[in-house]
Design an enzyme around this catalytic site. Structure first.
Site, PDB file in Angstrom:
ATOM      1  N   ASN A   1       1.109   9.607  -0.956  1.00 20.69           N
ATOM      2  CA  ASN A   1       1.254   9.394   0.487  1.00 20.69           C
ATOM      3  C   ASN A   1       2.263  10.353   1.142  1.00 20.69           C
ATOM      4  O   ASN A   1       2.330  10.446   2.369  1.00 20.69           O
ATOM      5  CB  ASN A   1       1.644   7.937   0.811  1.00 20.69           C
ATOM      6  CG  ASN A   1       0.511   6.948   0.611  1.00 20.69           C
ATOM      7  OD1 ASN A   1       0.730   5.793   0.246  1.00 20.69           O
ATOM      8  ND2 ASN A   1      -0.733   7.361   0.859  1.00 20.69           N
TER       9      ASN A   1
ATOM     10  N   ASP B   1      -4.795  -1.681   2.088  1.00 19.65           N
ATOM     11  CA  ASP B   1      -5.371  -0.497   2.723  1.00 19.65           C
ATOM     12  C   ASP B   1      -6.086  -0.857   4.025  1.00 19.65           C
ATOM     13  O   ASP B   1      -6.616  -1.951   4.164  1.00 19.65           O
ATOM     14  CB  ASP B   1      -6.351   0.168   1.744  1.00 19.65           C
ATOM     15  CG  ASP B   1      -6.665   1.608   2.137  1.00 19.65           C
ATOM     16  OD1 ASP B   1      -5.844   2.230   2.856  1.00 19.65           O
ATOM     17  OD2 ASP B   1      -7.728   2.110   1.748  1.00 19.65           O
TER      18      ASP B   1
HETATM   19  C1  IPE Z   1      -3.526   3.514  -1.390  1.00 20.26           C
HETATM   20  O1  IPE Z   1      -4.073   3.744  -0.153  1.00 20.26           O
HETATM   21  C2  IPE Z   1      -2.022   3.502  -1.304  1.00 20.26           C
HETATM   22  C3  IPE Z   1      -1.433   2.361  -0.607  1.00 20.26           C
HETATM   23  C4  IPE Z   1      -2.082   1.327  -0.151  1.00 20.26           C
HETATM   24  C5  IPE Z   1      -0.008   2.427  -0.451  1.00 20.26           C
HETATM   25  P1  IPE Z   1      -4.460   5.219   0.329  1.00 20.26           P
HETATM   26  O2  IPE Z   1      -5.003   5.070   1.699  1.00 20.26           O
HETATM   27  O3  IPE Z   1      -3.297   6.123   0.155  1.00 20.26           O
HETATM   28  O4  IPE Z   1      -5.576   5.601  -0.736  1.00 20.26           O
HETATM   29  P2  IPE Z   1      -6.756   6.667  -0.644  1.00 20.26           P
HETATM   30  O5  IPE Z   1      -6.158   7.943  -0.113  1.00 20.26           O
HETATM   31  O6  IPE Z   1      -7.779   6.115   0.297  1.00 20.26           O
HETATM   32  O7  IPE Z   1      -7.277   6.777  -2.030  1.00 20.26           O
HETATM   33  C1  IPE Z   2      -2.516   1.599   3.959  1.00 19.66           C
HETATM   34  O1  IPE Z   2      -3.214   1.882   5.125  1.00 19.66           O
HETATM   35  C2  IPE Z   2      -1.021   1.808   4.123  1.00 19.66           C
HETATM   36  C3  IPE Z   2      -0.490   2.954   3.381  1.00 19.66           C
HETATM   37  C4  IPE Z   2      -1.163   3.730   2.588  1.00 19.66           C
HETATM   38  C5  IPE Z   2       0.909   3.231   3.565  1.00 19.66           C
HETATM   39  P1  IPE Z   2      -3.692   3.357   5.468  1.00 19.66           P
HETATM   40  O2  IPE Z   2      -2.635   4.003   6.298  1.00 19.66           O
HETATM   41  O3  IPE Z   2      -4.093   4.080   4.253  1.00 19.66           O
HETATM   42  O4  IPE Z   2      -4.961   3.024   6.385  1.00 19.66           O
HETATM   43  P2  IPE Z   2      -6.351   3.764   6.367  1.00 19.66           P
HETATM   44  O5  IPE Z   2      -6.870   3.719   4.977  1.00 19.66           O
HETATM   45  O6  IPE Z   2      -6.100   5.162   6.840  1.00 19.66           O
HETATM   46  O7  IPE Z   2      -7.181   2.967   7.319  1.00 19.66           O
HETATM   47 MG    MG Z   3      -5.886   4.244   3.267  1.00 17.86          MG
END
Ligand code: IPE
Ligand code: IPE
Ligand code: MG
Length: 230
Positions: free
Chosen positions: A62, A14
């Protein structure tokens, strides 16, 4: 590194978006930099002798992101697999997928299927990519499989249920790492992580390097796992 080595590491990767936003870049650039971190962690885990690695790449939630970001993520996945599959084959890494791949864009789905086939002989490490993965959906699929087989109550055991999850045949994660500073599971491996050691780090995923992996492994090695006993 002394102490115990986890058999299975699971990672919630993340912080890509925040990494990019902090640099005044589009979120997609964060995902591109995140793909480099994936490469480093796969190599680091293989070198450390970890047998199972699970990376949360795209959750079932997602899909709620903008279409453009989703398209970019799956096109990155195709590009990543195109480059990495031959290398994984050489290093004895078998690709596996967790989640419902039927909903993936056809090109990405085909690349995943090809990658699994090409690396199926890999005996050194299993790399599980969680794609369109959600733990609740996984449990629902498992429950449905019991029903469709006409199972009776006695057929449902912890073992037979685990055997219907996407991780069937693999050990439960010993260590769960989440980067990006949030301390939550976001619907990841809820059943399998019952006794996982949790490791949260503020490091944003694109900044995650082998030294961070080693710091997590050292932290893990120093923990006392009791599994309810004394
Ligand atoms: C979790 O991250 C999913 C992945 C890393 C693929 P998210 O960014 O989707 O999680 P939340 O929304 O902060 O819980
Ligand atoms: C994790 O990074 C990747 C996926 C969930 C695909 P994020 O895209 O959630 O990055 P933040 O949490 O918005 O910084
Ligand atoms: Mg995230």
């Amino acid at each position: 590194m002394g102490g115990h080595l986890p058999s299975h590491i699971a990672v919630i990767m993340d912080g890509n978006g925040r990494w990019a936003e902090g640099r005044g870049l589009p979120r997609t650039e964060g995902h591109r930099a995140g793909a480099e971190a994936v490469r480093r962690v796969i190599t680091g885990c293989r070198a450390a002798g970890i047998r199972h690695v699970t990376l949360y790449a795209f959750s079932s939630e997602n899909w709620g992101r903008p279409r453009k970001e989703i398209r970019h993520l799956f096109s990155l996945l195709k590009e990543f697999l195109g480059k990495e599959i031959p290398l994984m084959e050489g290093k004895g890494i078998a690709l596996n997928v967790l989640g419902d791949t039927t909903a993936l864009p056809p090109g990405a789905r085909a690349a995943v299927t090809r990658g699994i086939r090409r690396t199926s002989g890999g005996k050194g490490m299993t790399l599980n990519l969680a794609l369109n993965y959600g733990a609740r959906a996984e449990l629902v699929r498992a429950a449905r499989s019991f029903v469709s087989e006409g199972a009776s109550p006695g057929d449902v055991t912890e073992q037979s249920l685990a055997g219907r999850l996407d991780t069937a045949g693999q050990p439960d994660p010993d260590l769960l790492i989440r980067t990006g500073g949030e301390c939550r599971l976001s619907n990841f491996l809820l059943y399998q992580c019952a006794y996982a050691e949790l490791y949260f780090t503020p490091v944003l995923w694109p900044d995650f390097r082998e030294e961070h992996l080693h710091a997590a492994l050292e932290d893990y090695a120093a923990r006392s796992r009791r599994f309810g006993r004394i």
